[in-house]
Structures are given as structure tokens and as C-alpha cells.
Design a protein around this motif. Structure first.
Motif, PDB file in Angstrom:
ATOM      1  N   ALA A  29       0.828  -1.199   0.000  1.00 55.07           N
ATOM      2  CA  ALA A  29       0.000   0.000   0.000  1.00 55.07           C
ATOM      3  C   ALA A  29       0.868   1.257   0.000  1.00 55.07           C
ATOM      4  N   VAL A  30       1.867   1.297   0.882  1.00 56.06           N
ATOM      5  CA  VAL A  30       2.738   2.463   0.983  1.00 56.06           C
ATOM      6  C   VAL A  30       3.501   2.683  -0.315  1.00 56.06           C
ATOM      7  N   ARG A  31       4.080   1.632  -0.856  1.00 56.45           N
ATOM      8  CA  ARG A  31       4.854   1.776  -2.100  1.00 56.45           C
ATOM      9  C   ARG A  31       3.987   2.280  -3.242  1.00 56.45           C
ATOM     10  N   SER A  32       2.748   1.813  -3.303  1.00 56.36           N
ATOM     11  CA  SER A  32       1.878   2.248  -4.402  1.00 56.36           C
ATOM     12  C   SER A  32       1.530   3.729  -4.272  1.00 56.36           C
ATOM     13  N   ALA A  33       1.390   4.224  -3.045  1.00 59.62           N
ATOM     14  CA  ALA A  33       1.111   5.648  -2.842  1.00 59.62           C
ATOM     15  C   ALA A  33       2.331   6.498  -3.167  1.00 59.62           C
ATOM     16  N   LEU A  34       3.499   6.062  -2.710  1.00 57.13           N
ATOM     17  CA  LEU A  34       4.726   6.812  -2.968  1.00 57.13           C
ATOM     18  C   LEU A  34       5.095   6.822  -4.449  1.00 57.13           C
ATOM     19  N   ALA A  35       4.610   5.850  -5.197  1.00 56.27           N
ATOM     20  CA  ALA A  35       4.918   5.782  -6.634  1.00 56.27           C
ATOM     21  C   ALA A  35       4.171   6.839  -7.437  1.00 56.27           C
ATOM     22  N   GLU A  36       3.181   7.488  -6.829  1.00 59.89           N
ATOM     23  CA  GLU A  36       2.400   8.505  -7.535  1.00 59.89           C
ATOM     24  C   GLU A  36       3.088   9.861  -7.398  1.00 59.89           C
ATOM     25  N   VAL A  42       2.330  10.930   2.603  1.00 63.85           N
ATOM     26  CA  VAL A  42       1.714   9.635   2.903  1.00 63.85           C
ATOM     27  C   VAL A  42       1.745   9.460   4.416  1.00 63.85           C
ATOM     28  N   TRP A  43       0.579   9.406   5.017  1.00 58.82           N
ATOM     29  CA  TRP A  43       0.458   9.277   6.464  1.00 58.82           C
ATOM     30  C   TRP A  43      -0.047   7.881   6.809  1.00 58.82           C
ATOM     31  N   THR A  64      12.159   9.881  -0.057  1.00 59.24           N
ATOM     32  CA  THR A  64      11.767  11.215  -0.540  1.00 59.24           C
ATOM     33  C   THR A  64      11.168  12.087   0.557  1.00 59.24           C
ATOM     34  N   SER A  65      11.169  11.618   1.783  1.00 64.07           N
ATOM     35  CA  SER A  65      10.672  12.354   2.954  1.00 64.07           C
ATOM     36  C   SER A  65       9.174  12.600   2.915  1.00 64.07           C
ATOM     37  N   ARG A  66       8.472  11.860   2.111  1.00 59.21           N
ATOM     38  CA  ARG A  66       7.018  12.049   2.043  1.00 59.21           C
ATOM     39  C   ARG A  66       6.270  11.141   3.011  1.00 59.21           C
TER      40      ARG A  66
END
Length: 322
Positions: A29-36, A42-43, A64-66
Motif C-alpha cells: 500500500a505504501v509503495r503504491s502511494a509513494l509511486a504517484e 503519505v500518512w 523522498t521524505s514524504r
């Protein structure tokens, strides 16, 4: 190598992930959000998991510190977890990603491209089981017909129908205008552990917000038998039913919206009374069983359920406790 975040793409979306015992799915889930590339935040809010959810989420960071991972002190359910993230977001748009779901590449950009002037823009879910992979979207997927959904249509779209797979509109995961939420003091109702999304979307629409629905653009919803949304307690159903009563008290509702709310209320009450009837039968509580007959419609529903479940023969076991 870190995924590229394109400088020419506005980073305007915060993704909120409420997670509870999700160590097997949270990384995806996290990787898919960061890929956008449009996602600036992303919290992940760990709701007092007993497994390694928080650490697994941290390990999915792309540098990326997001990504921010926070742990709740007390388990408060998804509404409380999402509210914590919502209070910290700074992006123009916010959206929910369930911890066992994920985005296909490009989903956020496709939603933004058709967002127009609405306060919520959503796409139809792509449903898969745990062992399934979704069909790949074409490089330039067709958005299909964009449907503008008002409050009455939204409520009606959340009424379960017998014999049909659950496709209620409350399951969608729209991008929501954070400024509109803040201006109208809108957040998730922490008294709900079932239907908290439905209730917030209804409040947005009742406050004058607009909802636009596109075809499938890349939200993959993983269906599983042990999902939290499939385990409804009597208290969960009672809180959801009463939330409809609260919605009915809002000013300015159309007659169509009120009628839809009454039908939705009845549908939830039928499910609630069925659960109460089961408990009454198990405990041989005659008075409790009789109290489930809250209306003629509910009585008819219970009769059908009893016949289908073969429970008619069990009703004879009811007796007044000694």
C-alpha cells in the motif's frame, strides 16, 4: 534507486492509511502511494497493532521524505486514525487508502485530470481477492462516463440489495478537497467503526459539496473474508443506524434525500434486528426476540431470514429464562 518525483507535476495529494495488524499488506500500500508523483504526503497511522505493521511501513519508505508513520496510543478505529492524519495534512487534496488495498500506477493523475470544480472525485473500485492480480489498465485508460452524484443518489447507492454483491458508493475512495472539509468543520465520526466513509461523504454532499464518479482508474480493493468491514457488531450497526437519524436532522435536505435516508435507515435496522434476534435465540430471551419487531418491514425481513436460514425450527427453543 529512488523513484523519480517529477518537478513539473504539482504535488497536491495527501494519502491517509489507517492500519491495524496489516504487516502483510502495508508495504505494498505504501509503495503504491509513494509511486504517484502527485502525492506529497503519505500518512500511516498505526492503530495499536499487535504485529510489526509500523516497522514494515517504515521499511517501505523511498527516501523522498514524504512518508510519515505515527502510532496511536489507544485503538480508536479507522475514523480516529484518519482524523489524526487529516489534522496533519497540508495538501490541497486528501484521500484514503486502506492498508490492504493499493493503487495501480497513474491512478492519482487520472483522477486529478477529471476533477474539475468538484469537492470529491472518485473512481469505481477494481475488486480482487487475496490471490488475484487485477487486469492491467491500458496505457491510456478510458475514463468512461463521468457521473455527477447528488446526496439522494449517493444515499440510494448505499442501500444493500438482496442477492447482489456489495457495491455501495460508501466504499469508494475519492480525492477530497481538504479546504472544503476544514471550512465546513467536516471530519470522520469517531463514534463509527462501520460506515465512517459513507457518513463523511454524505456530510460533504449535504454541505454543498459535489461528487463526480469515473470508471475504474486504478484503486484496487482487496476483498477478504476476515476484513474489519465484514465483522459488524450490534453496537457498530446501532451507531451506523443512528448516524442516519443525525443526518436527517440536517437543514436543507431535499425530500428525495430524506426519503433515501429513511430507506437506508430501514436497511440498517433490518440487519441490526437480525443480529439482535440471533442473540435472543441463543440466550432463550423471548422478550428480546419480540423487541426486534420494530416495524412491519423489519418483521417481514426477519421472517424471510429465518426461513432462509432454517431458523424457524429453532424459534421453538425460545423460553422465558427461569
Amino acid at each position: 534507486m529512488k523513484p523519480e518525483v517529477h518537478a513539473n507535476v504539482p504535488s497536491t495529494v495527501a494519502v491517509m492509511i489507517a492500519a491495524y495488524n496489516a504487516e502483510t499488506t502495508i508495504a505494498r500500500a505504501v509503495r503504491s502511494a509513494l509511486a504517484e508523483p502527485e502525492v506529497s504526503e503519505v500518512w500511516v497511522i498505526d492503530d495499536v497493532s499487535s504485529d510489526d505493521t509500523a516497522n514494515v511501513a517504515l521499511q517501505a519508505d523511498d527516501g523522498t521524505s514524504r512518508l510519515k508513520v505515527l502510532r496511536q496510543e489507544v485503538n480508536g478505529g479507522p475514523a480516529a486514525a484518519r482524523n489524526r492524519a487529516l489534522a496533519l495534512c497540508t495538501a490541497k487534496w486528501v484521500c484514503v487508502l486502506d492498508s490492504d488495498d493499493y493503487f495501480l500506477p497513474g491512478r492519482i493523475g487520472r483522477l486529478l485530470a477529471v476533477s474539475g470544480d468538484v469537492e470529491m472525485i472518485a473512481d469505481e473500485l477494481i475488486r480482487v481477492t487475496l490471490d488475484e492480480e487485477p487486469e492491467a489498465l491500458t496505457p491510456d485508460p478510458q475514463v468512461g462516463a463521468l457521473t455527477e452524484i447528488d446526496l439522494a443518489s449517493f444515499i440510494a447507492g448505499n442501500i444493500s440489495r438482496r442477492g447482489q454483491y456489495r457495491q455501495e458508493l460508501g466504499f469508494i475512495k475519492p480525492l477530497m478537497d481538504r479546504g472544503f472539509l476544514a471550512k465546513n468543520s467536516l471530519a470522520y465520526d469517531t463514534g463509527l467503526r462501520l460506515g465512517e466513509d459513507y457518513h463523511l461523504y454524505a456530510r460533504v454532499l449535504a454541505a454543498g459539496g459535489k461528487l463526480r464518479l469515473a470508471g475504474p482508474l486504478g484503486y484496487v480493493a482487496v476483498t477478504r473474508e476476515d476484513s474489519l468491514s465484514g465483522r459488524h457488531s450490534i453496537d457498530d450497526l446501532l451507531a451506523l443506524r443512528n448516524s442516519d437519524r443525525n443526518l436527517m436532522q440536517l437543514d436543507g435536505l431535499s425530500q428525495e434525500a430524506r426519503s433515501a435516508l429513511q430507506r437506508h435507515y430501514l436497511g440498517i435496522d433490518q440487519r441490526l434486528q437480525w443480529r439482535r434476534l440471533i442473540e435472543a435465540v441463543k440466550s432463550h430471551d423471548v422478550a428480546g426476540a419480540i423487541s426486534t419487531l420494530t416495524s412491519a418491514q423489519v418483521a417481514g425481513y426477519l421472517a424471510v431470514q429465518l426461513a432462509e436460514q432454517g431458523w424457524l425450527r429453532t424459534v421453538g427453543r425460545l423460553r422465558t429464562p427461569s
